[in-house]
Design an enzyme around this catalytic site. Sequence first.
Site: not given
Length: 606
Positions: A601, A101-102, A479, A27, A502, A483, A75, A486, A2
């Site tokens: 984000k 927000n939250g 990483e 975001r 294994h 990348k 969001w 996502e 948010c």
Amino acid sequence: MCGIVGFSGTREAAAVLIDGLRRLEYRGYDSAGIAVADGSAINMAKVKGYVKNLSELTHDGADIRGQIGVGHTRWATHGAPNDVNAHPHISSDGRFAVVHNGIIENYALLRQELTKKGYAFVSDTDTEVVAHLLEMYYDGDEKKAVMKAAARLEGSYSLGIICAGGRLFAVREQSPLILGLGVGENYFASDVAALVPHTKNVIYLDDGEFAELTPEAITVYDVRGRAIDKPVSKVAWDVEAAEKGGYEHFMLKEIMEQPACFKATVEPRIKNGRIEFENFDLSDQELRGIRRIVVTACGSAGYAGQVGRYVIEELCRIPVSVELASELRYRNPIIDSHTLLVVISQSGETADTIAALRECKARGARVLAIVNVVGSTIAKLADHVIYTWAGPEIAVATTKGYTTQVAVLDMLAIYLADRLGLMEKERYDALVDALHAMPGKLQRAIDLNRNIHKLAKRLCKYNDIYFIGRNLDYAVCMEGALKLKEISYIFAEAYAAGELKHGTIALVEQGSLVVSLACYEPLFDKTMSNIEEVKARGAEVLAVALEGNRKILSKADDVIFVPRTEPLFNPIAQIVPLQLFAYYVAKERGCDIDKPKNLAKSVTVE
Ligand code: F6R
């Protein structure tokens, strides 16, 4: 997640709010809304979908009149993304509108209490309780109502509140809120990106504080309503830094910015050939008291930590563990005053990372934060902060955030090894020289891979991609795979090359693509054997190798070359083509690169 904006001025507020919301779009969100007070009533518009829909609905804000207002990108957490659940939420008497927000953790109890008292709820959100609490506590004094309502809330929240009569409040508790000081107008936002077009003078609210904004002034209050003095800080970057600057996507721009960001992060900390941190300097006794280092973070920041682990252990001989913050926080962690906790976060607002930090700090750990956003919660909570000077990172998928985190970890490793008396002067000087050379190497990594889009075009058809490597290469695999998955939504996972046999090799067959990182030279031959094994099972192999390595050409189907650097710094150059590869694969597949589905984000909720 948010986003919040607030404005108090003498011009029409709606257009300013919508522009602010646009700057917070990165975001991640699913609906947007604004509420504006014209002195007697609150006018509101909210809609599912993008800020562009809100702009169309209101004719760029022209339909919503008034000079004081709040705006929000939501969001969804409580209740589906739809027009009704979108913020702002308004009290039944129409006197207060709220954006939030939250998460308000006790919202269910409050909702029950308010319903019994006759307040009618229209949405499924936790936020709506705030609007009704404000109405319930209003006795002619809006500031008092804000304080009383806030005192009832549990959880994390930043709130923007407008009153029909024209008053504007901002409240902060464990969720970022920044006040912007303008000339004849004032602002607030959950992120400086929405403030920089108007002002660089900002005040960071702390938990428990709230503020009232008028066009002329901002007054900050403590939890008991007493006015307090707060320092004014200057935002270090310009509005252009948060714009695309001619690139098709923020992600591509941010990949290209990496040589400059690396330089900005490293160079100011090397003075007369010595590494110095502005906010991290332990006494010899304190240093020798460190028995172990625990790195905690989420996602890519954790993967930067994985690179850091190899480098710190190699140079400092201190045991390092890298812990997922979401696990560490609930694990009754074995942490004491001999632990140096290194917390890594681009945003400085990741909920799990904050919780892990608090948990470990309470157990006596000394906390060093590596953070990009100045004034963020993690920066405030830590004992020491080393900022990554990457500038604003807008694309959801981090790139320059990650490389600058690794840069700081590398510097930290060299610094600690030297302070512990573990490094010869010659080696120290060579590593510092290698750090100076890295911006050029990053540029070379970009230049060597100008045609990577052709490779991406050919390989974007794969649906299962395995990243394999050993030692530092393995850390980069994590990483690289993240990348790709996502932003392109291809299943991609990292495996330590030695682990393949294994279990995972059972999945490798014709139609699998294996990306093999082969830059860690001490184990190069072992990695070559792993390449043989996956090829024998029909996989196509894309290798990443150091420039000049000819042996790899006969083994892999395709090779991405990266420049030779100091071996410990290879990951920084290696990740660049993997970022570019992910970018172009996602582009080929028509994905929304800067705002991948389901992702935000800054992950400010658990
Ligand atoms: C991936 C990505 C995320 C973040 C993670 C932590 O590209 O960006 O995995 O790294 O959500 O975020 P910060 O660093 O803000 O704590």
